[in-house]
Design an enzyme around this catalytic site. Sequence first.
Site, PDB file in Angstrom:
ATOM      1  N   ARG A   1     -34.358   6.821   2.698  1.00  0.00           N
ATOM      2  CA  ARG A   1     -35.697   6.977   2.101  1.00  0.00           C
ATOM      3  C   ARG A   1     -36.402   8.107   2.848  1.00  0.00           C
ATOM      4  NH1 ARG A   1     -36.633   3.356  -1.726  1.00  0.00           N
ATOM      5  NH2 ARG A   1     -35.760   1.259  -1.562  1.00  0.00           N
TER       6      ARG A   1
ATOM      7  N   ASN B   1     -38.071   6.853  -8.562  1.00  0.00           N
ATOM      8  CA  ASN B   1     -39.338   7.582  -8.748  1.00  0.00           C
ATOM      9  C   ASN B   1     -39.647   8.565  -7.623  1.00  0.00           C
ATOM     10  OD1 ASN B   1     -40.626   6.934 -11.273  1.00  0.00           O
ATOM     11  ND2 ASN B   1     -40.572   4.814 -10.576  1.00  0.00           N
ATOM     12  N   GLY B   2     -39.450   8.137  -6.372  1.00  0.00           N
ATOM     13  CA  GLY B   2     -39.730   9.026  -5.237  1.00  0.00           C
ATOM     14  C   GLY B   2     -38.818  10.246  -5.283  1.00  0.00           C
TER      15      GLY B   2
ATOM     16  N   ASP C   1     -34.841  -1.179 -10.431  1.00  0.00           N
ATOM     17  CA  ASP C   1     -36.190  -1.554 -10.895  1.00  0.00           C
ATOM     18  C   ASP C   1     -36.434  -1.175 -12.371  1.00  0.00           C
ATOM     19  OD1 ASP C   1     -36.405  -2.204  -8.242  1.00  0.00           O
ATOM     20  OD2 ASP C   1     -37.655  -0.479  -7.716  1.00  0.00           O
TER      21      ASP C   1
ATOM     22  N   GLY D   1     -33.332   3.861  -2.347  1.00  0.00           N
ATOM     23  CA  GLY D   1     -32.506   2.649  -2.255  1.00  0.00           C
ATOM     24  C   GLY D   1     -31.226   2.821  -3.064  1.00  0.00           C
TER      25      GLY D   1
END
Length: 357
Positions: free
Chosen positions: A74, A112-113, A136, A12
């Site tokens: 993504r 994180n991904g 986040d 994102g």
Amino acid sequence: MKRRIGILTSGGDCPGLNAAIRGVVRASYEQFDTEIIGIKDGYRGLIEGDYEELTREQFSGILTLGGTILGTARTPFSNMRVIGEDKVDKVKAMKNNYQKMKLDCLITLGGNGTHKTANLLAQEGLNIIALPKTIDNDIYGTDFTFGFHSALDIATDVIDRIHSTAASHGRCMVIEIMGNKAGWLTLYSGMAGGADVILIPEIPYDIEKVAEVIEKRAKAGKSFSIIAVAEGAMTNEEAEMNKKDRVEQKEKDPYCSISHKIASQLQEMIGVEARHVVPGHIQRGGSPCAYDRVLSTQFGVHAAHLIKNNTYGITVALNNNKITHNLLSDVAGRPSPVPLDHQMVLAARKIGINMGD
Ligand code: F6P
């Protein structure tokens, strides 16, 4: 010394990506002979070989620009080693394209991904430096990720604006804040916006307790209430379920979002007039705030310093107000939720904010 640097932004988007790219590029050009390859749409571009050599001028004027000039997508980590219908071995393709571009290193800007795939590529022998971005704020080992403070300003502004209409109408307003599985953005914006109730995924809530708070406020003459709820907040029952059951239960819910659910339940339970608000992707939009411009730039400058010293397999971090770095292998796959004893949680409780428990 010459360095050929690949840069990609993945996952994102958020405000501050361009400021971070600019930081890496400018600090590199200042210190060594630099060539920059912009990879389009994150790992998608790396897999498909969609990239372009960029000039220094192309990074001019982007400090205040929202989004990412490189595009993003993504590309889930869980699929990276899965060969799909297209028969593409994604890891092999990324390694081949890295060689084809003749890169000395690859800079990955993401959450994180993105960090998990960056770590995979580092383990496959590529020279990787990651920069932690996400609204986040849930990346292990850094006090703040860039993007968080911009989203915080936006979410706080939303709560401020809701305050005045809540007061005029004497309503209970439920505002749903992004943050995926982490409550940082809701906790901080709820605190900054003066919410009466803050519900975060880390602290399961009891709707009866929330209803009690709203009723108590009404009895005390407060005609309106503000609830800041994280998109990932859970009831006590939901928190006890496994992920599969929780997803199934959500699918059966007649509500379109958690804020809708809470507003409807409160209306039914205590007869309060309630409305829900979902600011959604507005929280990720627009120009980075001053804090993020500075943090992103500092992260970028640190990345250039690491490139200069051939230090790879690293993610940049902010620790006790100092720009530093951690091993990618220590950070990847290790999200950072709000600790239950975090000083912000304690402070919220101390000023009488209800956390739903
Ligand atoms: O990770 C950033 C984030 O904005 C989360 O807060 C949110 O859950 C998610 O991305 C939304 O994802 P998408 O942009 O793919 O809808």
